[in-house]
Design a protein around this motif. Structure first.
Motif, PDB file in Angstrom:
ATOM      1  N   ARG A   1      74.112  50.250 -21.055  1.00 58.83           N
ATOM      2  CA  ARG A   1      74.509  49.834 -19.699  1.00 58.83           C
ATOM      3  C   ARG A   1      73.934  48.475 -19.355  1.00 58.83           C
ATOM      4  O   ARG A   1      74.628  47.593 -18.852  1.00 58.83           O
ATOM      5  CB  ARG A   1      74.048  50.863 -18.666  1.00 58.83           C
ATOM      6  CG  ARG A   1      74.837  52.153 -18.673  1.00 58.83           C
ATOM      7  CD  ARG A   1      74.355  53.122 -17.604  1.00 58.83           C
ATOM      8  NE  ARG A   1      74.678  52.604 -16.275  1.00 58.83           N
ATOM      9  CZ  ARG A   1      73.859  52.687 -15.229  1.00 58.83           C
ATOM     10  NH1 ARG A   1      72.676  53.264 -15.344  1.00 58.83           N
ATOM     11  NH2 ARG A   1      74.223  52.203 -14.057  1.00 58.83           N
ATOM     12  N   ALA A   2      72.642  48.281 -19.630  1.00 59.28           N
ATOM     13  CA  ALA A   2      71.981  47.019 -19.276  1.00 59.28           C
ATOM     14  C   ALA A   2      72.561  45.849 -20.067  1.00 59.28           C
ATOM     15  O   ALA A   2      72.857  44.791 -19.498  1.00 59.28           O
ATOM     16  CB  ALA A   2      70.475  47.141 -19.524  1.00 59.28           C
ATOM     17  N   GLU A   3      72.740  46.026 -21.359  1.00 57.40           N
ATOM     18  CA  GLU A   3      73.263  44.929 -22.175  1.00 57.40           C
ATOM     19  C   GLU A   3      74.725  44.642 -21.859  1.00 57.40           C
ATOM     20  O   GLU A   3      75.146  43.485 -21.873  1.00 57.40           O
ATOM     21  CB  GLU A   3      73.083  45.235 -23.664  1.00 57.40           C
ATOM     22  CG  GLU A   3      71.631  45.143 -24.080  1.00 57.40           C
ATOM     23  CD  GLU A   3      71.446  45.221 -25.571  1.00 57.40           C
ATOM     24  OE1 GLU A   3      72.429  45.073 -26.342  1.00 57.40           O
ATOM     25  OE2 GLU A   3      70.293  45.436 -25.992  1.00 57.40           O
ATOM     26  N   THR A   4      75.488  45.675 -21.555  1.00 60.91           N
ATOM     27  CA  THR A   4      76.892  45.482 -21.188  1.00 60.91           C
ATOM     28  C   THR A   4      76.978  44.678 -19.894  1.00 60.91           C
ATOM     29  O   THR A   4      77.757  43.721 -19.792  1.00 60.91           O
ATOM     30  CB  THR A   4      77.601  46.838 -21.036  1.00 60.91           C
ATOM     31  OG1 THR A   4      77.617  47.479 -22.308  1.00 60.91           O
ATOM     32  CG2 THR A   4      79.012  46.682 -20.517  1.00 60.91           C
ATOM     33  N   ALA A   5      76.179  45.041 -18.921  1.00 65.07           N
ATOM     34  CA  ALA A   5      76.169  44.308 -17.647  1.00 65.07           C
ATOM     35  C   ALA A   5      75.795  42.846 -17.874  1.00 65.07           C
ATOM     36  O   ALA A   5      76.428  41.941 -17.324  1.00 65.07           O
ATOM     37  CB  ALA A   5      75.197  44.973 -16.678  1.00 65.07           C
ATOM     38  N   ARG A   6      74.788  42.602 -18.720  1.00 64.35           N
ATOM     39  CA  ARG A   6      74.371  41.232 -19.012  1.00 64.35           C
ATOM     40  C   ARG A   6      75.496  40.462 -19.697  1.00 64.35           C
ATOM     41  O   ARG A   6      75.809  39.334 -19.308  1.00 64.35           O
ATOM     42  CB  ARG A   6      73.128  41.231 -19.907  1.00 64.35           C
ATOM     43  CG  ARG A   6      72.651  39.820 -20.283  1.00 64.35           C
ATOM     44  CD  ARG A   6      71.561  39.823 -21.351  1.00 64.35           C
ATOM     45  NE  ARG A   6      71.891  40.587 -22.532  1.00 64.35           N
ATOM     46  CZ  ARG A   6      72.696  40.170 -23.524  1.00 64.35           C
ATOM     47  NH1 ARG A   6      73.271  38.991 -23.452  1.00 64.35           N
ATOM     48  NH2 ARG A   6      72.904  40.923 -24.568  1.00 64.35           N
ATOM     49  N   MET A   7      76.140  41.070 -20.694  1.00 61.47           N
ATOM     50  CA  MET A   7      77.205  40.389 -21.428  1.00 61.47           C
ATOM     51  C   MET A   7      78.396  40.063 -20.522  1.00 61.47           C
ATOM     52  O   MET A   7      79.063  39.057 -20.695  1.00 61.47           O
ATOM     53  CB  MET A   7      77.661  41.233 -22.623  1.00 61.47           C
ATOM     54  CG  MET A   7      76.644  41.282 -23.758  1.00 61.47           C
ATOM     55  SD  MET A   7      77.084  42.455 -25.070  1.00 61.47           S
ATOM     56  CE  MET A   7      78.530  41.649 -25.780  1.00 61.47           C
ATOM     57  N   LEU A   8      78.662  40.945 -19.557  1.00 63.98           N
ATOM     58  CA  LEU A   8      79.789  40.740 -18.652  1.00 63.98           C
ATOM     59  C   LEU A   8      79.425  39.921 -17.422  1.00 63.98           C
ATOM     60  O   LEU A   8      80.306  39.552 -16.640  1.00 63.98           O
ATOM     61  CB  LEU A   8      80.363  42.091 -18.202  1.00 63.98           C
ATOM     62  CG  LEU A   8      80.963  42.962 -19.300  1.00 63.98           C
ATOM     63  CD1 LEU A   8      81.365  44.325 -18.736  1.00 63.98           C
ATOM     64  CD2 LEU A   8      82.151  42.275 -19.958  1.00 63.98           C
ATOM     65  N   GLY A   9      78.134  39.657 -17.241  1.00 66.69           N
ATOM     66  CA  GLY A   9      77.696  38.921 -16.060  1.00 66.69           C
ATOM     67  C   GLY A   9      77.843  39.743 -14.792  1.00 66.69           C
ATOM     68  O   GLY A   9      78.134  39.208 -13.719  1.00 66.69           O
ATOM     69  N   GLN A  10      77.644  41.050 -14.912  1.00 63.49           N
ATOM     70  CA  GLN A  10      77.783  41.967 -13.774  1.00 63.49           C
ATOM     71  C   GLN A  10      76.507  42.784 -13.610  1.00 63.49           C
ATOM     72  O   GLN A  10      75.638  42.776 -14.478  1.00 63.49           O
ATOM     73  CB  GLN A  10      78.981  42.891 -13.995  1.00 63.49           C
ATOM     74  CG  GLN A  10      80.296  42.138 -14.104  1.00 63.49           C
ATOM     75  CD  GLN A  10      81.471  43.051 -14.398  1.00 63.49           C
ATOM     76  OE1 GLN A  10      81.325  44.249 -14.575  1.00 63.49           O
ATOM     77  NE2 GLN A  10      82.664  42.460 -14.458  1.00 63.49           N
ATOM     78  N   GLY A  11      76.413  43.510 -12.517  1.00 59.83           N
ATOM     79  CA  GLY A  11      75.257  44.359 -12.274  1.00 59.83           C
ATOM     80  C   GLY A  11      75.351  45.664 -13.053  1.00 59.83           C
ATOM     81  O   GLY A  11      76.440  46.194 -13.271  1.00 59.83           O
TER      82      GLY A  11
END
Length: 181
Positions: A126-136
């Motif tokens: 979840r954390a890495e996905t949010a970072r990669m997408l530029g989302q929370g």
């Protein structure tokens, strides 16, 4: 169907059938269409790769469009555990929960991940996905997690030159697996 082959029957250098649950089934040709380890065990062909890499796919749903269209988002940063993100609902909207976007965050099996508990892997995804997408991180909730111990065979530099061909040295015996291409 749905029953494993015990052995491949060969006579005079030609594949003539298979043995399934103790019963011999005659055939004019045998196509081995299974994973590398099973194919090597059945055929004895040494060049079939059997050392594999696993993966864990964390399916995430969120209200915000991932913003990557129908493209696979590869992690080219050199760090992190998420290898890539697939925007499933942008390709097949019916896959997503009603009113949500569905993505698949895929993590390759690594020594770092093997010691983690499943909940820790989910939170990392979840954390890495949010970072990669530029989302929370709060944008993405877990729908499901699937771990596949043997997702693909190892592919070191030059591996293609050592893969077996579809047609084997045994007449009437063919290979049909990812390990041939």
């Amino acid at each position: 169907l749905g029953t494993s082959v015990d052995t491949i029957v060969t006579e005079d250098g030609k594949a003539t059938g298979v043995v399934v649950a103790g019963e011999t089934i005659d055939a004019s040709a045998v196509v081995v269409a299974t994973d590398g380890p099973a194919a090597k065990a059945l055929t004895g062909i040494e060049s079939i790769p059997t050392e594999g890499i696993g993966c864990t796919t964390v399916y995430l749903a969120g209200s915000t469009d991932p913003g990557i269209g129908k493209s696979l988002l590869l992690n080219g940063s050199g760090f992190g555990s998420v290898n890539h993100i697939a925007p499933l609902s942008n390709v097949a909207p019916s896959y997503a929960p009603q009113g949500k976007h569905l993505i698949a965050a895929v993590l390759r099996d690594t020594p770092d991940l093997r010691g983690r508990n499943p909940e820790s892997i989910v939170q990392l995804a979840r954390a890495e996905t949010a970072r990669m997408l530029g989302q929370g991180i709060e944008e993405w909730n877990v729908v499901s997690t699937v771990t596949v111990p043997f997702a693909q065979f190892r592919q070191p530099p030059g591996f293609v030159a050592h893969l077996p061909r579809n047609r084997t040295e045994t007449l009437g015996l063919y290979l049909a697996g990812e390990y041939t291409v």
